[in-house]
Every structure is written in structure tokens, then in C-alpha cells.
Design a protein around this motif. Structure first.
Motif: not given
Lengths: 187, 190
Positions: B38-39, B49, B45, B35-36, B41
Motif C-alpha cells: 500500500d505504500l 520490498y 517501499k 503494509y508495503m 512509490l
């Protein structure tokens, strides 16, 4: 006659006062030995950024603080922070908006003696569209024609509109930023 | 009172807890990672992370602790219903899973270091960078991290298939002995 007797010394005295002997010294920074850095934090981990390009006009003499002045212009496209991803983001709109604000500016309005033989400068700091008064303690060590100056100042980046909106809470990127300078100069 | 240690016939509570907590955490981390990545910036995100890295450090520490724990006990061996090749495949799969449990946090740590982002664990303390800033090392470590994550998903699939095969087809103790109140030989008080 009397006028001449009074006038001449007065004139001589005036010329003496106006002479360079009592004006503050003009210094030229040595870029390779000088540094302007900023320390921030991201998700709890500190990082240090360096402004690779900045120029300064320095007039400084310990004996002539009223005539002393430091004027620094910082190239906001020149920051490197040890991370290519971060370096690509920093000049962008939410942060430095360097396209619209290519330089930041620091100019002292008054310099006075500070604690422990150092100095305290009142200055105006301009980042992006915001100018704010700041106070920064610093030290200067002069050895003949060489001077080394060090100082640092902590600001809240939000005061200068750096990182607003989703970044404003300071959770992801800390709000406190410590700016540190180390200037070596010659006269 | 649950027995903490493993014996030659059964797994103890510590091993079981570590197994299932790790399984849950790994599923969560895989989902979070996908998921993260593809976020766009942004603050979200960065925060996700940060969460992913923090949990990753916990997984690394817990896995190392598990090694220490398992190495000091016999642990139950193969069941009569386990054929030789099944036993070998199971051992290899488990070894590979452990390798991923260590390799994924390590490659993540290397990638983060190489990117110039020190790993902060829930904002409490920061790990030292394993390497200096290095864009190509970052890409390489991140690629291995991704690849290993996909490999781990395959290994988990195989692991689950094996457990189900023994449980449903062979109708033996394999799955039950890792389950919280599983094995027939378990104490009634478990």
C-alpha cells in the motif's frame, strides 16, 4: 618581386595547411550497431538501462587529435531498463526530469593519447541542470572507412541531481552509475 | 539437554524451533506484505520490498531444510484422541501449509524476475532471474502470490483452531508436544 617570390609559396603553403588533408575525419554513426548503456543497482541487484535514442557528431583522426571532437546528445525519454515499472519512473521529476530536461549532452574539450594505444578525452557532461567536467578513457579501432569506439565512465548520480531527497543515501538505488558506449561509425 | 531429533512419541528441539520461528516469520511477512503493497512509490517501499524478498528466500531455504530433516525421522503419530477425519484434515492442512511455504517464495521470485528486478538477498548476493521480463507473467505470479497468502492465513487459522480444540476440549498432548517445554512425556531437563 621579392614579395611575389615569398608570398606565393607562403600562400600555397597556407592553402595546403588549410586543406582537408590534415583535418579530422567526420564520422557517421550506425545506430543499429551502436549502443549507449548505463548500469545501476537497486536494492543490491544490478540493472542495465539502454538509451534507445541518441545522436552524435564525431570528428576524429588519430593524426589530428586537436581537431577531433565528439559531441553526443542523448534523448532522456528513451531509456529502457528491462522493467516496465522502473521505465515509467526514470523520466519523472526525482530522476531524469525529462520533461524539463529532454536531453543530456556530452561534448569533448580535448582528446589526448591514453594508455595502451587508447585515448583519453576531457569532456563536459550535462545531465539535468548540472554540467560537470569528466575524463573518459576510450579505444578506437579504425579499419578503412569503419571505426569502432568503446569507452566507459562511472559517475555519482547525485552529482547531477539525479535521485536526491529520499534517494540520496544510495541505499535503495545505488549512487554509482557506469555509462558505457559502443559506437560503430563510417566515414 | 534438549533432544534434537523427533521420536515416535515426541518432537525434538530442531522441529519445534523451526515450527515456531517459521510461524513468527510468516506472521511478520504477511504484515510486511500487506503494509508495503500500500505504500506510495518511494525509497521506503523499495527497501521494504527488498526486506520482504530477502526474508522470503530464507523461508524457502529453511522450509526445504525442514523437509530434509523431517524425512529422516519417524515423528510422533496420531494420538488416541485424534479421530480419523481429524487426522486426515490435519495432514491435509499441514501439507497445504508446506505448499504455501514453498509456493509463496517461488511465486514471489517469479514475479520479481518477470518484473525485471533480480532478487537480492540482504544485498549480499543476487538470485538468478527465473524468467525474463514479462509484464503479464509478473501480474499472474503476483496475483497467485497474493491469493496464496490469503489462503495461508485461512490455513493458519484452521491450524490454530485445531490445536486449541485438542488442547482445550480434548485436553490432550497435541499442542503441548509442539510447545518448547510442553509434553508430559518430555524429559525434566528440557
Amino acid at each position: 618581386m621579392i614579395a611575389f617570390r615569398i608570398g606565393a609559396p607562403l600562400l600555397a603553403g597556407g592553402l595546403f595547411l588549410a586543406s582537408p588533408v590534415w583535418a579530422a575525419d567526420s564520422w557517421t554513426t550506425v545506430p543499429s550497431d551502436s549502443a549507449l548503456t548505463f548500469q545501476g543497482s537497486q536494492m543490491g541487484a544490478d540493472f542495465t538501462g539502454h538509451f534507445q535514442s541518441f545522436s552524435s557528431d564525431i570528428l576524429f583522426s588519430p593524426d589530428d587529435l586537436p581537431g577531433s571532437k565528439v559531441d553526443v546528445t542523448i534523448d532522456m525519454m528513451s531509456a529502457t531498463t528491462g522493467s516496465a515499472d522502473r521505465d515509467a519512473q526514470i523520466p519523472q521529476g526525482p530522476w531524469f526530469a525529462a520533461e524539463d530536461h529532454p536531453t543530456a549532452h556530452f561534448v569533448t574539450t580535448a582528446i589526448a593519447p591514453g594508455a595502451d594505444g587508447g585515448y583519453l578525452a576531457q569532456a563536459e557532461l550535462t545531465i539535468r541542470e548540472v554540467t560537470k567536467p569528466v575524463e573518459i578513457p576510450f579505444t578506437v579501432a579504425i579499419d578503412g572507412a569503419k571505426a569502432v569506439a568503446d569507452g566507459s565512465l562511472t559517475i555519482d548520480r547525485v552529482d547531477y541531481h539525479v535521485g536526491l531527497g529520499e534517494w540520496e543515501s544510495g541505499d535503495a538505488v545505488g549512487r554509482d552509475v557506469t555509462i558505457t558506449f559502443h559506437i560503430e561509425a563510417t566515414k | 539437554m534438549a533432544r534434537l531429533s523427533d521420536t515416535q512419541t515426541a518432537f525434538g528441539a530442531v522441529t519445534k524451533l523451526a515450527h515456531w520461528l517459521t510461524a513468527l516469520t510468516v506472521f511478520g511477512m504477511i504484515g510486511l506484505g500487506l503494509y508495503m503493497a500500500d505504500l506510495p512509490l518511494g525509497a521506503a517501499k523499495l527497501e521494504l520490498y527488498g526486506l520482504h524478498k530477502s526474508i522470503g528466500v530464507v523461508v524457502l531455504v529453511v522450509t526445504l531444510a525442514r523437509f530434509g530433516w523431517r524425512s529422516r525421522q519417524p515423528g510422533p503419530g496420531a494420538l488416541p484422541s485424534h479421530v480419523a477425519w481429524e487426522h486426515l484434515l490435519a495432514k491435509a492442512t499441514h501439507l497445504a501449509l508446506y505448499a504455501c511455504l514453498i509456493g509463496l517464495p517461488l511465486t514471489g521470485w517469479i514475479a520479481s524476475s518477470a518484473a525485471g528486478f533480480p532478487v537480492s538477498v540482504f544485498g549480499l548476493f543476487t538470485l538468478p532471474n527465473l524468467v525474463g521480463p514479462d509484464p503479464s507473467l509478473q501480474k499472474g505470479a503476483a496475483a497467485i502470490h497474493s491469493w496464496m497468502a490469503w489462503a495461508m492465513m485461512g490455513l493458519i487459522g484452521l491450524h490454530i483452531l485445531g490445536a486449541l480444540k485438542h488442547h482445550v476440549v480434548d485436553k490432550d498432548e497435541t499442542l503441548r508436544r509442539m510447545a518448547p517445554h510442553g509434553a508430559k512425556s518430555a524429559s525434566p531437563f528440557l
